[in-house]
Design a protein around this motif. Structure first.
Motif, PDB file in Angstrom:
ATOM      1  N   THR A 247     -26.642  37.906  30.026  1.00 41.89           N
ATOM      2  CA  THR A 247     -27.585  38.771  29.301  1.00 41.89           C
ATOM      3  C   THR A 247     -27.066  39.219  27.940  1.00 41.89           C
ATOM      4  O   THR A 247     -27.646  40.099  27.320  1.00 41.89           O
ATOM      5  CB  THR A 247     -27.916  40.017  30.136  1.00 41.89           C
ATOM      6  N   GLY A 248     -25.979  38.613  27.472  1.00 38.28           N
ATOM      7  CA  GLY A 248     -25.420  39.024  26.186  1.00 38.28           C
ATOM      8  C   GLY A 248     -24.354  40.103  26.301  1.00 38.28           C
ATOM      9  O   GLY A 248     -23.835  40.573  25.291  1.00 38.28           O
ATOM     10  N   ARG A 249     -24.025  40.514  27.506  1.00 36.95           N
ATOM     11  CA  ARG A 249     -22.871  41.359  27.837  1.00 36.95           C
ATOM     12  C   ARG A 249     -22.183  40.706  29.028  1.00 36.95           C
ATOM     13  O   ARG A 249     -22.827  39.953  29.764  1.00 36.95           O
ATOM     14  CB  ARG A 249     -23.283  42.786  28.188  1.00 36.95           C
ATOM     15  N   PHE A 250     -20.919  41.027  29.254  1.00 33.69           N
ATOM     16  CA  PHE A 250     -20.267  40.413  30.413  1.00 33.69           C
ATOM     17  C   PHE A 250     -21.024  40.771  31.681  1.00 33.69           C
ATOM     18  O   PHE A 250     -21.289  39.912  32.522  1.00 33.69           O
ATOM     19  CB  PHE A 250     -18.800  40.842  30.527  1.00 33.69           C
ATOM     20  N   LEU A 251     -21.391  42.043  31.832  1.00 31.51           N
ATOM     21  CA  LEU A 251     -22.249  42.487  32.923  1.00 31.51           C
ATOM     22  C   LEU A 251     -23.528  43.061  32.351  1.00 31.51           C
ATOM     23  O   LEU A 251     -23.504  43.741  31.319  1.00 31.51           O
ATOM     24  CB  LEU A 251     -21.556  43.559  33.771  1.00 31.51           C
ATOM     25  N   ALA A 252     -24.637  42.854  33.028  1.00 32.38           N
ATOM     26  CA  ALA A 252     -25.912  43.389  32.550  1.00 32.38           C
ATOM     27  C   ALA A 252     -25.918  44.914  32.565  1.00 32.38           C
ATOM     28  O   ALA A 252     -26.555  45.542  31.714  1.00 32.38           O
ATOM     29  CB  ALA A 252     -27.064  42.851  33.405  1.00 32.38           C
ATOM     30  N   VAL A 253     -25.203  45.540  33.521  1.00 36.53           N
ATOM     31  CA  VAL A 253     -25.205  47.000  33.594  1.00 36.53           C
ATOM     32  C   VAL A 253     -24.639  47.642  32.332  1.00 36.53           C
ATOM     33  O   VAL A 253     -24.900  48.817  32.043  1.00 36.53           O
ATOM     34  CB  VAL A 253     -24.427  47.519  34.829  1.00 36.53           C
ATOM     35  N   GLU A 254     -23.879  46.862  31.550  1.00 40.67           N
ATOM     36  CA  GLU A 254     -23.310  47.401  30.311  1.00 40.67           C
ATOM     37  C   GLU A 254     -24.391  47.785  29.312  1.00 40.67           C
ATOM     38  O   GLU A 254     -24.168  48.653  28.460  1.00 40.67           O
ATOM     39  CB  GLU A 254     -22.348  46.381  29.690  1.00 40.67           C
ATOM     40  N   HIS A 255     -25.556  47.162  29.407  1.00 44.15           N
ATOM     41  CA  HIS A 255     -26.656  47.525  28.502  1.00 44.15           C
ATOM     42  C   HIS A 255     -27.109  48.972  28.723  1.00 44.15           C
ATOM     43  O   HIS A 255     -27.698  49.580  27.827  1.00 44.15           O
ATOM     44  CB  HIS A 255     -27.853  46.588  28.719  1.00 44.15           C
ATOM     45  N   GLU A 323     -15.083  30.306  22.993  1.00 41.48           N
ATOM     46  CA  GLU A 323     -16.307  29.843  22.334  1.00 41.48           C
ATOM     47  C   GLU A 323     -17.281  30.977  22.026  1.00 41.48           C
ATOM     48  O   GLU A 323     -18.379  30.722  21.533  1.00 41.48           O
ATOM     49  CB  GLU A 323     -16.988  28.778  23.205  1.00 41.48           C
ATOM     50  N   LYS A 324     -16.855  32.217  22.319  1.00 40.59           N
ATOM     51  CA  LYS A 324     -17.684  33.404  22.052  1.00 40.59           C
ATOM     52  C   LYS A 324     -19.097  33.240  22.648  1.00 40.59           C
ATOM     53  O   LYS A 324     -20.113  33.494  21.992  1.00 40.59           O
ATOM     54  CB  LYS A 324     -17.768  33.688  20.551  1.00 40.59           C
ATOM     55  N   LEU A 325     -19.150  32.834  23.910  1.00 42.40           N
ATOM     56  CA  LEU A 325     -20.431  32.506  24.530  1.00 42.40           C
ATOM     57  C   LEU A 325     -21.263  33.739  24.869  1.00 42.40           C
ATOM     58  O   LEU A 325     -22.493  33.659  24.912  1.00 42.40           O
ATOM     59  CB  LEU A 325     -20.205  31.660  25.783  1.00 42.40           C
ATOM     60  N   ILE A 326     -20.614  34.873  25.113  1.00 41.61           N
ATOM     61  CA  ILE A 326     -21.394  36.083  25.387  1.00 41.61           C
ATOM     62  C   ILE A 326     -22.146  36.497  24.128  1.00 41.61           C
ATOM     63  O   ILE A 326     -23.343  36.829  24.175  1.00 41.61           O
ATOM     64  CB  ILE A 326     -20.483  37.219  25.887  1.00 41.61           C
ATOM     65  N   ALA A 328     -22.945  34.477  21.743  1.00 39.86           N
ATOM     66  CA  ALA A 328     -23.946  33.428  21.507  1.00 39.86           C
ATOM     67  C   ALA A 328     -25.190  33.656  22.359  1.00 39.86           C
ATOM     68  O   ALA A 328     -26.322  33.458  21.897  1.00 39.86           O
ATOM     69  CB  ALA A 328     -23.344  32.054  21.813  1.00 39.86           C
ATOM     70  N   ALA A 329     -24.976  34.092  23.612  1.00 36.56           N
ATOM     71  CA  ALA A 329     -26.124  34.357  24.494  1.00 36.56           C
ATOM     72  C   ALA A 329     -26.991  35.467  23.927  1.00 36.56           C
ATOM     73  O   ALA A 329     -28.227  35.392  23.962  1.00 36.56           O
ATOM     74  CB  ALA A 329     -25.635  34.727  25.891  1.00 36.56           C
ATOM     75  N   ALA A 330     -26.354  36.510  23.396  1.00 38.10           N
ATOM     76  CA  ALA A 330     -27.117  37.619  22.811  1.00 38.10           C
ATOM     77  C   ALA A 330     -27.924  37.139  21.609  1.00 38.10           C
ATOM     78  O   ALA A 330     -29.112  37.475  21.463  1.00 38.10           O
ATOM     79  CB  ALA A 330     -26.168  38.743  22.404  1.00 38.10           C
ATOM     80  N   LYS A 331     -27.300  36.338  20.745  1.00 41.10           N
ATOM     81  CA  LYS A 331     -27.954  35.878  19.513  1.00 41.10           C
ATOM     82  C   LYS A 331     -29.087  34.897  19.809  1.00 41.10           C
ATOM     83  O   LYS A 331     -30.221  35.076  19.342  1.00 41.10           O
ATOM     84  CB  LYS A 331     -26.924  35.218  18.599  1.00 41.10           C
ATOM     85  N   ARG A 332     -28.789  33.854  20.590  1.00 42.03           N
ATOM     86  CA  ARG A 332     -29.811  32.849  20.880  1.00 42.03           C
ATOM     87  C   ARG A 332     -30.960  33.448  21.694  1.00 42.03           C
ATOM     88  O   ARG A 332     -32.126  33.113  21.507  1.00 42.03           O
ATOM     89  CB  ARG A 332     -29.199  31.679  21.640  1.00 42.03           C
ATOM     90  N   GLY A 333     -30.607  34.339  22.615  1.00 43.42           N
ATOM     91  CA  GLY A 333     -31.649  34.962  23.418  1.00 43.42           C
ATOM     92  C   GLY A 333     -32.604  35.789  22.588  1.00 43.42           C
ATOM     93  O   GLY A 333     -33.829  35.738  22.783  1.00 43.42           O
TER      94      GLY A 333
END
Length: 463
Positions: A247-255, A323-326, A328-333
């Motif tokens: 979800t763009g964070r390691f855990l969704a609860v972080e949002h 690869e900074k995938l977290i 990347a997930a936030a940006k692409r999402g």
């Protein structure tokens, strides 16, 4: 005598043409029938990153990623190297009367990412992690009750199935686990009523529900955590699908700045290569389970902590960081949700686009115009949620995009692509959805002919 060399790739190629026949004969015949009916029996031959290739060499963009396990894409070289190194290293795997070095390393790295928790229990799957959480919560609190939410999905083993609010999965398998109370998602009043009995061991919740991609209100998760603390109930976050950067964070609860008492991980934890699950928990909970030497193995699993799974988990975390995938997930999402949401004013059948990071729900709903109402009603009468197949099937056949419906009888398509998708992949997705949705608004048209075929199949199934 030398051992015979087993070339698995050659075996795959040699028997590939028989895959449907073998499954019909020895495995799940109904799944074969489903794939043939909707035209998905293309015989995938290869997977590389976010792409799949069929027997004719056609390339597909995979927005399903094996139900979310291939967050790094398929056959990532770092994962392959890690798994090969385990086999080449002749490590003392699963000694059992020993402790695992690699499990220690992976646990250490997971807890660095979730620093408010103290201990890790490894399992073989998400469902096993849910089962462990139920046992841990009951033992640690001395209570029996478990609270879940409607529309939840937590797995299909007995305890997990008891918390999965879906009669399509539960039907025929009862009686299920006693002591389970189901409340509406996003309903703090109902949660407090359930917890106020002080008989509830745990509240287990998906921060974002996988079935439907249902989003919590900004107040729900923080409020739920506060209520759990007030009434002595453990707050368990099922991050099996939402965790590991999805979800763009390691855990969704972080949002929502929530710190659960237990966090459940699986799916992407091993990069999709080896079954694995994990329960991250507070020391006070863990120490009540494993509280004496004679209870050192009071709960466990034979293949948990196996070296292949642990090595894959370590490599997955390294790749995500490198690869900074977290990020990347936030940006692409965000880009995808913005582009897909922009279509809503132009299409009366498209109702909502929601999610976080690369967990996105695209929801359809009843039309307003008379020309579409009759066709919509025909599909819904035959089988609730059937309309969505008029989008997913053309996406697959015409645009080479693999997607899934977000749950039985729903009108939402769920996107769970690898976190490695590119800007060009996003354009591919937007173009495919735009054309498929546009075609669904043309009555009569090829897509509605497909709809009639699906209705005929549904009618025959129910006859």
């Amino acid at each position: 005598m030398p051992y015979p060399h087993i070339d698995v790739a050659a075996l795959f190629a040699d028997r590939e043409s028989e895959r449907s026949a073998m499954h019909t004969r020895n495995l799940n015949e109904q799944l074969v029938r489903v794939l043939k009916t909707i035209g998905y029996d293309v015989g995938f031959q290869k997977g590389s990153g976010q792409y799949l290739y069929d027997r004719d060499g056609a390339r597909y963009l995979d927005l399903l990623s094996g139900f979310g396990v291939f967050a790094l894409g398929r056959n990532h070289p770092a994962l392959r190297d890690a798994l090969k190194s385990v086999l080449d290293g002749e490590l003392p795997n699963l000694v059992q009367l020993d402790v695992s070095t690699l499990a220690g390393v992976l646990a250490e790295r997971l807890l660095e990412l979730v620093p408010y928790l103290d201990k890790v229990f490894f399992a073989n799957s998400g469902a096993e992690s849910v089962e462990a959480a139920i046992k841990f919560a009951r033992n640690a609190t001395g209570r029996q009750g478990i609270v879940n939410c409607d529309h939840s999905y937590h797995g299909l083993t007995y305890g997990a199935l008891s918390l999965t609010d879906d009669q399509n999965f539960q039907g025929g398998f009862g009686p299920l686990l006693p002591g389970v109370t189901t409340i509406p998602f996003n309903d703090l009043e109902a949660l407090e009523k359930a917890l106020s009995t002080r008989e509830v061991a745990a509240f287990i919740v998906e921060p974002i529900q996988g079935k439907g991609v249902n989003m919590p209100s900004d107040e729900f998760l923080p409020g739920a955590a506060a209520l759990c603390k007030r009434y002595g109930t453990l707050f368990v976050a099922d991050e099996i699908q939402t965790g590991m950067g999805r979800t763009g964070r390691f855990l969704a609860v972080e949002h929502w700045n929530v710190e659960p008492d237990m966090v459940l991980l699986s799916k992407a934890l091993s990069g999709g290569h080896v079954p694995v699950g994990a329960v991250l928990t507070r020391r006070a909970i863990f120490d009540k389970i494993f509280n004496r030497m004679d209870r050192a193995v009071v709960h466990g699993s034979t293949f948990a902590k196996n070296d292949l799974a642990m090595a894959a988990g370590i490599a997955t975390l390294d790749v995500m960081k490198h690869e900074k995938l977290i990020e990347a997930a936030a940006k692409r999402g965000a880009e995808l949700r913005l582009a897909l949401s922009g279509m809503i004013p132009g299409y009366e059948l498209l109702k909502d686009v929601r999610g976080k990071g690369l967990m996105i729900g695209v929801e359809f709903g009843p039309p307003k115009s008379m020309r579409l109402k009759a066709s919509w009603a025909m599909l819904e009468t035959a089988n609730k949620g059937l309309f969505v197949q008029l989008i997913t099937v053309p996406l697959f056949k015409d645009h080479k995009i693999l997607t899934q419906v977000a749950g039985h009888g729903l009108h939402t398509i769920k996107l769970l692509p690898p976190l490695t998708i590119t800007e060009d992949d996003c354009k591919w997705i937007v173009r495919g959805f735009d054309e498929a949705i546009a075609a669904s608004h043309k009555v009569p048209g090829a897509i509605w002919s497909l709809g009639k075929t699906l209705v005929d199949n549904a009618v025959r199934k129910s006859a």
